[in-house]
Design a protein around this motif. Structure first.
Motif, PDB file in Angstrom:
ATOM      1  N   LEU A  53       3.900  32.628 -52.839  1.00 49.26           N
ATOM      2  CA  LEU A  53       4.390  34.003 -52.870  1.00 49.26           C
ATOM      3  C   LEU A  53       3.333  34.980 -52.378  1.00 49.26           C
ATOM      4  CD1 LEU A  53       6.282  34.326 -56.244  1.00 49.26           C
ATOM      5  CD2 LEU A  53       6.954  35.441 -54.139  1.00 49.26           C
ATOM      6  N   PHE A  54       2.068  34.574 -52.462  1.00 48.14           N
ATOM      7  CA  PHE A  54       0.989  35.523 -52.204  1.00 48.14           C
ATOM      8  C   PHE A  54       0.286  35.262 -50.879  1.00 48.14           C
ATOM      9  CE2 PHE A  54       1.623  35.007 -56.717  1.00 48.14           C
ATOM     10  CZ  PHE A  54       1.834  36.317 -57.118  1.00 48.14           C
ATOM     11  N   ASP A  55       0.860  34.348 -50.094  1.00 45.87           N
ATOM     12  CA  ASP A  55       0.232  33.994 -48.825  1.00 45.87           C
ATOM     13  C   ASP A  55       0.362  35.161 -47.838  1.00 45.87           C
ATOM     14  OD1 ASP A  55      -0.510  33.025 -46.401  1.00 45.87           O
ATOM     15  OD2 ASP A  55       0.374  31.042 -46.736  1.00 45.87           O
ATOM     16  N   LEU A  56      -0.791  35.715 -47.432  1.00 41.26           N
ATOM     17  CA  LEU A  56      -0.755  36.926 -46.610  1.00 41.26           C
ATOM     18  C   LEU A  56      -0.253  36.688 -45.197  1.00 41.26           C
ATOM     19  CD1 LEU A  56      -3.846  39.064 -47.559  1.00 41.26           C
ATOM     20  CD2 LEU A  56      -1.472  39.307 -48.236  1.00 41.26           C
ATOM     21  N   SER A  57      -0.155  35.414 -44.790  1.00 41.03           N
ATOM     22  CA  SER A  57       0.344  35.163 -43.447  1.00 41.03           C
ATOM     23  C   SER A  57       1.863  35.204 -43.434  1.00 41.03           C
ATOM     24  CB  SER A  57      -0.142  33.807 -42.950  1.00 41.03           C
ATOM     25  OG  SER A  57       0.470  32.787 -43.699  1.00 41.03           O
ATOM     26  N   THR A  58       2.492  35.323 -44.595  1.00 34.24           N
ATOM     27  CA  THR A  58       3.946  35.355 -44.634  1.00 34.24           C
ATOM     28  C   THR A  58       4.420  36.786 -44.849  1.00 34.24           C
ATOM     29  OG1 THR A  58       4.059  35.081 -47.007  1.00 34.24           O
ATOM     30  CG2 THR A  58       3.999  33.080 -45.691  1.00 34.24           C
TER      31      THR A  58
END
Lengths: 486, 632
Positions: A47-52
């Motif tokens: 949920l916290f992946d900045l690439s998404t």
């Protein structure tokens, strides 16, 4: 016109809690749904992946919270004092954008400064609301004076044209929603009624333009009947003469009855001509009463009738000759005249499939198949409501709709409790913008509005729109917080 | 006043009521969609509609005589819908496609890699393997029922009738990620022009994709066209192109340039159509087709070839034009009134004011412009340039005079790309006064410091196309049409840039004099080797271009016939020494071929000699692989 707020008791100097809770709830629900909409079963990301998209939205949410906090610290007087300056800066930014912006998917609305991409049109919403509020707040202001009407129209229409020039027709329509503010502040109901009548004529006229009933198409025939009924209703409403109104309706009814009886004797009746005769009769009837009683209102209703008929006759021409083919197609798809599965209809078709397949309870969080990439376009921006409908079903989608309704109603309540004209008109401006976005966006996704690309507030992915909505709302909460209480 | 007695205040209830009604209508629609319409669930299970792209045929390419050069052959791509691959016999699948498990996994990983395939989705058809030939397609088609989730997509591949002009035709290859991001028309696996005409005329050639909407049942099997194809859009084929190039002339030029480095350009001066454009070395266009593995091997070899066969030297080569620059000088001096046709300058085996440098060769002295062109006298043009730049009664300063000179050069087609319809054309270099002011760190420089530009040396650089275009300009006595390779686009007019006349701004009479000088050069001057009389009266100018990469380049510029010219030509052979040594005989053979269609017996010894000559400049192979030779 001195207005006093209803004497609602509230804690002094506190931010309105229900609105704050709605805001936080919507933003978090939006984030979860963006995660779901772009979730990939094969390469699951956190949920916290900045690439998404979901990770980035979290960044937007965090900055929005900071923005909201900062806005609550600024004194209310600041907004009032600088409302026109904001407006000026906003207009200049729109013009600059128009000149320097690169074409991104056919739209020239993005201002790119280094790594930051901004859409000035998003921020124009609160700027127009502030400018309108400032105008209304002036002590001697009377809405129905011609000078004031011109000023108000200019404030709204100037950015409308600039944004249309940037090919962001959807956002331009949002600005027009400020008419609701004008209605609340005294624009005669007749204007709104005429607007609605025009929409009804247009829809009926276009929807049933392809089958003929003698001289008129089915659409024209139905609208002519509607014009007569509207005229009769106006006589009753504005002149309070029920008898005059009923005599008119009975006469027209009798005319049709006679025509029907004649047609039983295998005489071919041109129903289009009959309708035109009925309309002409109504017009003469109104003129007769005007001359006999010298009452202006009859003349106005007569003009309404003539104007309506002219509108109906020209609507078809405008539709087929002024609108661009893709706009025609979107409207036709909405009216159910075309499916256009290789173009506009494909999106709406897929969107309906996604929502329809959700059933009562939905497929469950992250289990929607239709919205996961590619079937539904823009699944995490304009079509985010699909994900809710598919994964959480009728129950979830209805719940979100009802929550949104209470949110807008709450805004109206806050607006009404303002003690200044500035606060109240700004509040109505905020409510109008949210109402319009919710109505048009969800209406598009469930297939009862044409495809107009505007985001669902707090749910759709995007920094500019989230910031824009946050600023819009929190300026209002700040004004509400410091209102004078009795 | 109480708010409830204010009539406007009541409007809040109207507004609230409208909001509630809208929400109720929407809930009603949700009710209808989600609870009353079971078909949506079925649609979703199968995603009933399958949109299949229909690929248009890429436009064919013909030569000026209607000979087919490039056409299409069907090939087949294997598409995969990952979601539908249940009970999949991978081994059997690999055997059918004749690949091993390792390759299968590599292809699979490529397909799923979002960096390589941004549009990947396991629910829609994705490109697994491209370009099966007809036999492979047949094998797979037979067994397709065994492989759920596998589809075959028809496409086309480029085919060539001739092994020539790879550099002009260019090649097509799978679209890359940047192009896909920039233009939403392209999807992974699409083919797009990458160089040459395929790139510059991509939008003509590609046509327009169509779409077909198929209906599938709950198991994902295609049931047929949705509503009998009422919503389908047929693909629109690409436009066929006809080139100005004569393939026979082109092939012959490539044969003559075998084992040499350089270029031949021939232009029809009346239209600007390019009749042939040889750049040597070149490559066979068929090398850059086929399966992606073959393609990349060949491509790597071409890129690594020290003679750089992927550079079109005709439009991107960097050469001092040498003496072919002199006619342009004479024209400017005449037009500016610096000299008259009768002005005489003397030459004593070199330019006297600078102690005989640049050097010259023996000829009569003193001499006028016509004779100076015929004998290619260096001193004459050095005197001319000196007279122009030092003329303070006409020009305020040396920089002002120089910029007048430069403006003429630009009008004559030098210094900027001419705008040929091929990618990567270079403009090469004509300096302006600022360049020298910066270079000498003063604006008080004089003509003698830059004198070599008068004879096409020094800082002056041009492409063979610009040299040929100058030939066309003189042939037309003062104007040219922008050179172009595509003569006709089927169903569309030629762009107006190729039908607009560009004028030199120099009087016709001065061109007539220049023509006479170039005619004398052929009959009694430096390029007697190209005298084709009585067949045709040729006008020409040789060039011997000094360069820092070894022997001089051999250059020729000319046109024929003298009256009513039909062809302008430029030939450049790198390190081919005197213009007369290599460029002139090659031009002679090209003109024989052009005017006669064949080489007469009397010239066949020359043809054999030229074809067998190998002039491979060692600048390309020297220093390999340590240092790259510097350009200047």
């Amino acid at each position: 016109m001195i207005y006093q707020g209803n004497n609602e008791v509230s804690e002094k100097g506190k931010v309105d809690k229900p609105t704050l809770i709605f805001y936080i709830l919507f933003v978090l629900l939006g984030w979860l749904n963006i995660y779901a909409a772009s979730f990939d079963l094969e390469n699951a990301t956190g949920l916290f992946d900045l690439s998404t998209r979901a990770g980035m939205q979290l960044v937007w949410i965090g900055t929005s919270f900071l923005l909201a906090f900062a806005l609550l610290k600024i004194d209310t007087g600041f907004y009032e004092t600088y409302a026109f300056l904001f407006y000026l800066v906003g207009i200049v930014l729109l013009i600059v954008t128009l000149i320097v912006a690169q074409d991104i998917n056919g739209s020239r609305s993005w201002l790119i400064i280094g790594p930051v991409r901004l859409q000035p049109a998003e921020f124009m919403k609160f700027i127009i609301a502030l400018a309108l509020a400032k105008v209304f707040n002036s002590y001697t202001f009377r809405l129905m004076e011609r000078k004031n009407l011109l000023l108000i129209s200019a404030i709204i229409l100037l950015p409308v044209f600039l944004v249309i020039a940037q090919s962001e027709t959807g956002t331009a329509l949002v600005y027009l929603s400020f008419i609701l503010v004008l209605y609340r502040e005294g624009l005669p109901g007749g204007f709104l009624f005429m607007g609605i009548a025009a929409i009804i004529y247009f829809i009926l006229g276009i929807r049933f333009s392809d089958t003929q009933m003698g001289a008129l198409s089915v659409g024209e025939f139905v609208t002519v009947i509607l014009i007569i009924i509207f005229s009769a209703a106006m006589i009753w409403n504005y002149i309070k003469r029920l008898n005059t109104s009923l005599i008119l309706l009975f006469s027209v009814g009798a005319l049709f009855l006679v025509a029907f009886v004649v047609s039983l004797f295998s005489v071919k009746i041109d129903w289009g001509i009959v309708a035109i005769i009925a309309l002409a009769f109504t017009a003469l009837y109104l003129l007769f009463y005007f001359i006999r009683y010298r009452k202006r209102t009859y003349l106005y209703i007569f003009l309404f009738l003539i104007g309506s008929f002219a509108f109906v006759e020209s609507a078809e021409y405008v539709f087929y000759n002024v609108l661009q083919p893709h706009q025609q197609m979107r409207i036709k798809v909405t009216l159910g005249m075309e499916q256009d599965l290789s173009g506009a209809g494909y999106h709406v078709g897929q969107s309906k499939i996604a929502i329809g397949s959700g059933g009562l309870t939905g497929k469950g969080f992250l289990n929607g198949t239709q919205t996961k990439l590619k079937y539904v376009p823009e699944q995490d921006t304009d079509f985010i409501f699909c994900t809710i409908g598919e994964e959480h079903g009728f129950i979830g989608a209805t719940l979100v709709l009802i929550l949104m309704m209470f949110f807008v109603l709450r805004l109206l309540r806050l607006a009404e409790r303002q003690t200044t004209m500035f606060g109240r008109t700004y509040g109505y401006g905020v409510a109008s913008v949210f109402l319009f976005h919710i109505m048009v966006n969800i209406g598009m996704v469930i297939g009862i509005m044409p495809v107009i690309g505007i985001p669902l507030p707090f749910f759709s992915y995007g920094g500019s729109s989230l910031w824009g909505f946050t600023i819009l709302l929190f300026i209002f909460l700040r004004i509400d917080k410091s209102r004078k209480r009795n | 006043m109480n708010s409830n007695s204010n009539p406007l205040s009541r409007r809040r209830y109207v507004i609230a009521a409208v909001i509630v009604i809208i929400i109720l209508v929407y809930v009603g629609q949700l009710f209808k969609l989600q609870l009353m319409s079971p078909q949506y669930r079925d649609y979703a299970d199968s995603n009933a509609f399958l949109r299949r792209t229909l690929y248009p045929a890429r436009g064919a390419i013909y030569d000026r005589n209607g000979k087919l050069l490039v056409y299409n052959r069907p090939t087949y791509d294997v598409m995969m819908v990952v979601r539908e691959m249940k009970q999949f016999d991978t081994l059997d699948f690999c055997r059918t496609l004749d690949i091993d498990m390792e390759r299968f996994h590599a292809l699979n990983a490529d397909m799923r890699d979002r960096r390589k395939n941004p549009g990947y989705s396991s629910y829609t058809p994705q490109l697994f393997m491209s370009q099966l030939n007809v036999e492979e397609y047949g094998l797979l088609q037979e067994k397709l029922y065994k492989f759920p989730g596998i589809y075959i997509q028809g496409r086309t591949e480029r085919q060539y009738n001739y092994s020539n002009m790879g550099l002009i035709l260019g090649y097509v290859a799978e679209v890359d990620k940047n192009k896909m991001a920039a233009d939403p028309y392209y999807m992974r696996g699409d083919y797009v022009g990458k160089s040459g005409i395929e790139l510059s005329h991509e939008e003509d050639l590609r046509g327009e994709k169509g779409v077909e909407i198929l209906l599938r049942d709950a198991h994902g099997r295609v049931q047929g066209k949705y509503e009998d194809g009422a919503h389908d859009k047929a693909p629109v084929s690409g436009k066929d192109l006809t080139l100005g190039i004569d393939i026979d002339l082109q092939a012959y030029g490539e044969q003559l340039m075998h084992n040499k480095v350089g270029a031949i350009v021939m232009i029809d001066p009346k239209t600007g159509e390019i009749l042939c454009m040889v750049s040597a070395p070149t490559y066979d266009p068929v090398l850059l087709t086929g399966k992606s593995s073959d393609f990349s091997d060949n491509y790597r070899q071409l890129v690594n070839n020290p003679f750089k066969p992927l550079i079109n030297r005709a439009i991107a080569g960097t050469y001092p034009p040498g003496s072919t620059f002199k006619p342009a000088q004479g024209l400017v001096f005449l037009q500016e009134g610096i000299i008259t046709p009768q002005t005489l300058y003397s030459c004593y085996g070199g330019y006297p004011p600078l102690g005989g440098r640049p050097a010259c060769h023996p000829h009569g002295s003193p001499l006028a412009l016509q004779a100076a062109l015929a004998t290619s006298c260096n001193s004459y043009f050095c005197y001319g340039l000196n007279a122009m730049l030092n003329n303070r009664s006409k020009y305020e300063s040396v920089t002002a005079a120089f910029d007048v000179w430069r403006d003429y050069m630009v009008k004559l087609g030098y210094g900027y790309p001419l705008g040929v319809d091929l990618p990567s054309e270079k403009g090469r270099f004509i300096p302006n006064s600022k360049f020298y002011t910066n270079f000498f760190k003063t604006d008080r420089w004089n003509a003698h410091r830059i004198i070599s530009i008068a004879i096409g040396q020094g800082e002056i650089l041009a492409t063979p196309l610009q040299i040929a275009n100058m030939g066309a300009m003189i042939a037309n006595r003062g104007y040219y049409y922008t050179p172009h390779v595509v003569k006709e686009r089927k169903g569309a007019a030629l762009e107006s840039t190729y039908t607009t006349r560009h004028d030199s701004g120099i009087n016709r009479e001065y061109f007539e004099l220049t023509v006479e000088g170039m005619a004398d050069a052929v009959t009694m001057g430096t390029c007697r080797g190209i005298n084709l009389s009585p067949l045709v009266e040729v006008c020409g100018k040789t060039g011997t271009s000094q360069n820092p990469h070894g022997d001089d380049h051999s250059v020729f510029m000319g046109f024929a016939p003298k009256d009513d010219p039909q062809v302008a030509i430029a030939v450049l052979v790198e390190n081919g020494r005197f213009g007369a040594t290599n460029a002139v005989p090659i031009a002679r053979l090209m003109l024989q071929k052009f005017f006669r269609g064949e080489i007469p017996e009397s010239d066949q010894w020359l043809e054999t000699s030229i074809i067998n000559r190998a002039i491979l400049p060692h600048v390309y192979t020297r220093n390999l692989p340590v240092n790259k030779p510097s350009n200047r």
